[in-house]
Enzyme design. Structure first.
Site, mmCIF file in Angstrom:
data_model
loop_
_atom_site.group_PDB
_atom_site.id
_atom_site.type_symbol
_atom_site.label_atom_id
_atom_site.label_comp_id
_atom_site.label_asym_id
_atom_site.label_seq_id
_atom_site.Cartn_x
_atom_site.Cartn_y
_atom_site.Cartn_z
ATOM 1 N N HIS A 1 7.645 -6.953 -8.428
ATOM 2 C CA HIS A 1 6.658 -5.958 -8.008
ATOM 3 C C HIS A 1 5.964 -6.382 -6.720
ATOM 4 C CE1 HIS A 1 7.316 -4.408 -12.006
ATOM 5 N NE2 HIS A 1 6.914 -5.556 -12.540
ATOM 6 N N SER B 1 6.897 -6.399 20.352
ATOM 7 C CA SER B 1 6.743 -5.026 20.813
ATOM 8 C C SER B 1 5.727 -4.959 21.944
ATOM 9 C CB SER B 1 6.281 -4.149 19.644
ATOM 10 O OG SER B 1 5.896 -2.880 20.115
#
Length: 472
Positions: free
Chosen positions: A199, A332
């Site tokens: 999870h 980026s």
């Protein structure tokens, strides 16, 4: 070849459909030229793979040498073998003598003829004859294709090419990646981190050696799968001829050819004994489907590993940040200070492509109609492409990412001190209460325990992560 006027020089060659011009600087003939004109689908990357042409060269050389025992002129046999050597070393492939794409006859007949024409014309040249004359070396009858059929030469070439690439390319790359993972696990032997469940929630503590040894074990399992499927690759069923009856070949010819192929490649190719079913070898490509199933499983394992490394990195200000990836390129332009997870992204894209290739191989393998599978070029190209992608991906990831990866010890210490899972050491009810309070207050277990008046020495004894790494 271009003459002084700038025009492409050509010679005239003929096939069953008539005459046409062929470039004088190419060894292929009329049938290859005609096929190239009709099935020019895709760019240069869609050409028949180099390894298939090399494998065909190995097969034609073996056949020419064995054919001496059945009456082939030794001089012609020698010339064919010398020409085939230039296929095997890749020289003629690089010079553009094999223009055909994988999108051709599903039996690979055009590629077989392309190989026959190139070997024939190069052998004629070696013997001092005129290229295109088919004298003294004929591309088909009695010489280059003697006792052979494209229906079983192409499948044989697939096995030769795939076996060679698996052993000499993919296997060493998987070993390299596995050993890099092992080295990192040993290097980080005593470094403790927080484990994570399916999870993506925090779980009990673990060590980086435990996590990375898990990855290394997956690669060991992948190598076992590769070894398990190789015996199917070594089984060659040359000799079925056109429809699996062997009517145009000779007794013991295929066994002798396979023995020679094994000698040339130094790989354990052998006839499918004791009784080969040649029809099955023509209409079924189950061995290649099995090979690609192993490649598909390897891709699944590698994708899981790459994603594991990706999540461990997650930018430390807002994510896990447990390991540091090498800064090899700018991030980026719109997000200064970031490091793009390019190595992980590239490896996962490769794995997705391999999984997609497996669909094509599976469908191609299921389409054997009567005595022939007509998807062989597609199957061969996808299996070989997957091997190449996985090979290059493993080498790149190992050399450029794993070897330079490092642990963010400060970040790990902070995560461990904030882990609420460690509260389980003091009993379920108490742990739930303290963990819930710490979560609500944005504090740590230790801080909440101190507020409750518990001595620090006692707290340290309650929640030592190194005592939670295995059974007691």
């Amino acid at each position: 070849m271009v003459n002084h006027s700038g025009k492409l020089e050509a010679r005239i060659e003929s096939d069953a459909l008539g005459s046409l011009k062929v470039p004088t600087d190419r060894y292929f003939g009329a049938q290859t030229m005609r096929s190239s004109m009709q099935y020019h689908i895709g760019g240069d990357e869609e050409r028949v793979p180099r390894s298939v042409i090399q494998a065909m060269g190995i097969l034609k050389k073996a056949a020419a040498e064995v054919n001496q025992e059945y009456g082939l002129d030794p001089q012609i046999s020698s010339a064919i073998a010398k020409a085939a050597d230039e296929l095997i070393n890749g020289k003629l492939y690089d010079e553009g003598h094999f223009p055909l794409h994988i999108w051709q006859s599903g039996s690979g007949a055009q590629t077989n003829m392309n190989v026959n024409e190139v070997i024939s014309n190069r052998a004629i040249e070696i013997m001092g004859g005129q290229i295109g004359s088919r004298d003294p070396v004929h591309p088909v009858i009695d010489h280059v294709n003697n006792l052979l059929s494209p229906n079983d030469t192409y499948p044989t070439a697939i096995h030769i090419a795939v076996g060679t690439e698996l052993v000499h390319s993919l296997k060493p790359a998987l070993i390299m990646l596995r050993d890099s993972l092992k080295a990192k696990s040993i290097e980080w032997n005593k470094i403790i981190e927080t484990g994570h469940t399916q999870h993506t929630e925090n779980a009990g503590p673990t060590t980086l050696i435990q996590e990375f040894s898990d990855y290394a074990q997956q690669l060991s399992n992948s190598l076992e799968r590769l070894e398990a499927v190789l015996p199917r690759v070594w089984q060659l069923r040359l000799g079925g001829s056109i429809v699996g009856t062997g009517h145009s070949t000779r007794e013991s010819f295929s066994e002798k050819c396979i023995e020679r192929i094994a000698q040339i490649t130094s790989l354990p190719f052998a006839p499918n004994t004791p009784t080969p079913n040649f029809m099955e070898s023509l209409d079924a490509r189950d061995a290649m489907v099995e090979v690609h199933a192993a490649l598909n499983t390897i891709a699944v394992s590698i994708m899981k590993i790459a994603n594991g490394v990706r999540f461990l990195f997650l930018e430390p200000h807002c994510g896990l940040g447990e390991v540091k990836l090498p800064e090899t390129e700018d991030g980026s332009p719109s997000m200064p200070g970031t490091i793009n997870l390019t190595y992980c992204e590239v490896l996962t894209m490769i794995c997705v492509q391999v999984m997609g290739n497996h669909v094509a191989v599976t469908i191609g393998g299921s389409n054997g109609h009567f005595e022939l599978n007509a998807f062989k070029p597609l199957i061969a190209s996808n299996v070989l492409r997957s091997i190449k992608l996985l090979t290059d991906g493993c080498i790149s990831f190992s050399n450029n990412c794993l070897r330079a990866i490092d642990v963010n010890k400060e970040r790990l210490a902070k995560i461990m001190s904030s882990s609420l899972v460690l509260a389980s050491r003091i009993g379920f009810e108490e742990a739930c209460q303290i963990a819930a309070t710490a979560l609500m207050n944005g504090s740590t277990l230790k801080e909440e325990c101190l507020k409750m008046g518990i001595a620090e020495t006692e707290i340290n004894d309650w929640i030592p992560p190194d005592k939670m790494l295995g059974p007691h």
